[in-house]
Scaffold this motif. Structure first.
Motif, mmCIF file in Angstrom:
data_model
loop_
_atom_site.group_PDB
_atom_site.id
_atom_site.type_symbol
_atom_site.label_atom_id
_atom_site.label_comp_id
_atom_site.label_asym_id
_atom_site.label_seq_id
_atom_site.Cartn_x
_atom_site.Cartn_y
_atom_site.Cartn_z
ATOM 1 N N THR A 90 20.214 18.744 11.656
ATOM 2 C CA THR A 90 20.267 20.204 11.573
ATOM 3 C C THR A 90 18.919 20.732 12.033
ATOM 4 O O THR A 90 17.877 20.289 11.548
ATOM 5 N N TYR A 115 13.477 32.543 21.623
ATOM 6 C CA TYR A 115 14.209 33.177 20.524
ATOM 7 C C TYR A 115 13.265 34.066 19.736
ATOM 8 O O TYR A 115 12.209 33.635 19.286
ATOM 9 N N GLU A 166 28.132 28.049 7.011
ATOM 10 C CA GLU A 166 27.675 28.917 8.091
ATOM 11 C C GLU A 166 27.116 30.242 7.607
ATOM 12 O O GLU A 166 26.298 30.858 8.281
ATOM 13 N N PHE A 205 17.084 30.677 14.080
ATOM 14 C CA PHE A 205 18.202 30.180 14.884
ATOM 15 C C PHE A 205 18.505 28.764 14.431
ATOM 16 O O PHE A 205 17.631 27.899 14.431
ATOM 17 N N LYS A 206 19.762 28.527 14.030
ATOM 18 C CA LYS A 206 20.157 27.222 13.498
ATOM 19 C C LYS A 206 21.211 26.595 14.395
ATOM 20 O O LYS A 206 22.099 27.264 14.905
ATOM 21 N N THR A 207 21.091 25.284 14.577
ATOM 22 C CA THR A 207 22.132 24.539 15.266
ATOM 23 C C THR A 207 22.261 23.166 14.627
ATOM 24 O O THR A 207 21.281 22.622 14.118
ATOM 25 N N GLU A 208 23.465 22.654 14.618
ATOM 26 C CA GLU A 208 23.705 21.290 14.140
ATOM 27 C C GLU A 208 24.143 20.476 15.343
ATOM 28 O O GLU A 208 24.980 20.916 16.132
ATOM 29 N N ALA A 209 23.562 19.291 15.480
ATOM 30 C CA ALA A 209 23.780 18.581 16.731
ATOM 31 C C ALA A 209 23.748 17.079 16.547
ATOM 32 O O ALA A 209 23.133 16.547 15.622
ATOM 33 N N TYR A 251 18.033 35.812 21.848
ATOM 34 C CA TYR A 251 17.997 34.415 22.281
ATOM 35 C C TYR A 251 18.300 34.347 23.763
ATOM 36 O O TYR A 251 19.277 34.901 24.233
ATOM 37 N N TYR A 263 22.686 26.977 4.275
ATOM 38 C CA TYR A 263 22.732 26.518 5.668
ATOM 39 C C TYR A 263 22.298 25.073 5.815
ATOM 40 O O TYR A 263 22.565 24.440 6.825
ATOM 41 N N SER A 322 13.948 27.835 26.469
ATOM 42 C CA SER A 322 14.605 28.739 25.529
ATOM 43 C C SER A 322 13.576 29.635 24.859
ATOM 44 O O SER A 322 12.428 29.225 24.629
ATOM 45 N N THR A 365 9.688 24.597 14.584
ATOM 46 C CA THR A 365 10.985 23.934 14.518
ATOM 47 C C THR A 365 11.014 23.001 13.313
ATOM 48 O O THR A 365 10.091 22.207 13.115
#
Length: 270
Positions: free
Chosen positions: A67, A17, A245, A22-26, A3, A240, A15, A41
């Motif tokens: 997510t 990857y 996590e 690749f996971k993100t919570e926002a 990444y 997830y 970005s 995505t």
């Protein structure tokens, strides 16, 4: 490196990857305009899910829980340009522009392919190859160009970008029942419900008669049990998406809650 992020400045980044996922919570502080160059995505919100492929352009509104999963696809890495449309910059932009803000629905906005928008975002790529610092005034011009193009191709976008309201105090039970699967810090849950952390914890206990951590874990495990038992999903496909996590932590917590592991539950069904 799996990444990598290259910055033009703090408001614009590229970005790349190359891993499996690749996971993100926002819940972003700024509106985020994303141009997906390659890869895929997936974005999960409380009421809806979205899948974007290469060439897609979309806006993630600020202060909305989501997510986000980024995947390489078709032998190409997940590569995207992201532009932060900050409240400060938008206030400055709209200070000389008349428009009427509207209530933020929080929905992801998908833009149709348009040569002006594609050209604007593609023009950023050469700047990422520069080794020296990128001039801030030129970055500002690029962001303002993008805002003007969005206003040209979407007649409703002003109502979203020109809304500067902060989250007000809302019904805690309704919000948490809708958003418990998002693994966010308690401070963020507090902010999004219009509360300080201390007030959030106090109100939470008054409503649910439990601490946030215990209640969130219980709700996520109950959802997992439903997904496994009723929808025949596999543990690796859901942990997830419900706020855990890693798979081992999910399996441990699941067995502690129900007395049997996710795999044992699936074995009982067949």
């Amino acid at each position: 490196m799996e990444y990598q992020v290259n910055y033009i400045n703090p408001e614009i980044k590229l970005s790349c990857y190359e891993g499996k996922l690749f996971k993100t919570e926002a819940a972003f502080d700024d509106h985020l305009l994303v141009w997906l160059i390659s890869g895929e995505t997936k974005i999960i919100q409380a009421d809806e899910s979205f899948v974007f492929g290469a060439g897609s352009t979309f806006l993630i509104p600020r202060n909305q829980l989501a997510t986000i999963f980024n995947y390489p696809k078709d032998g190409l890495p997940h590569k995207a340009v992201a532009m932060h449309l900050s409240t400060e910059r938008l206030r400055e932009f709209y200070s000389n522009t008349h428009s009427t803000p509207k209530s933020n629905t929080g929905k992801i906005i998908r833009f149709k392919l348009h040569p002006l928008l594609e050209s604007c975002l593609a023009s950023l790529i050469p700047y990422f190859e520069m080794q020296q610092n990128f001039p801030g005034n030129i970055a500002s011009l690029k962001i303002n160009e993008a805002i003007n193009i969005l206003r040209t191709i979407d007649g409703d976008i002003d109502g979203v970008l020109n809304n500067f309201e902060e989250p007000g105090k809302i019904d805690l039970a309704t919000f948490m029942e809708k958003n418990f699967m998002f693994n966010m810090p308690l401070e963020k849950f507090g902010y999004l419900t219009g509360r300080s952390l201390t007030t959030f914890k106090r109100d939470f206990y008054n409503v649910f008669h439990s601490t946030p951590q215990r209640w969130l874990t219980k709700k996520r495990l109950e959802l997992a049990h439903y997904e496994l038992a009723e929808k025949n999903k596999k543990p690796v496909d859901i942990y997830y998406e419900i706020g855990f996590e890693n798979l081992s932590h999910f399996s441990f917590a699941f067995k502690k809650q129900f007395g049997y592991s996710p795999s044992q539950l699936l074995e009982q069904k067949f």
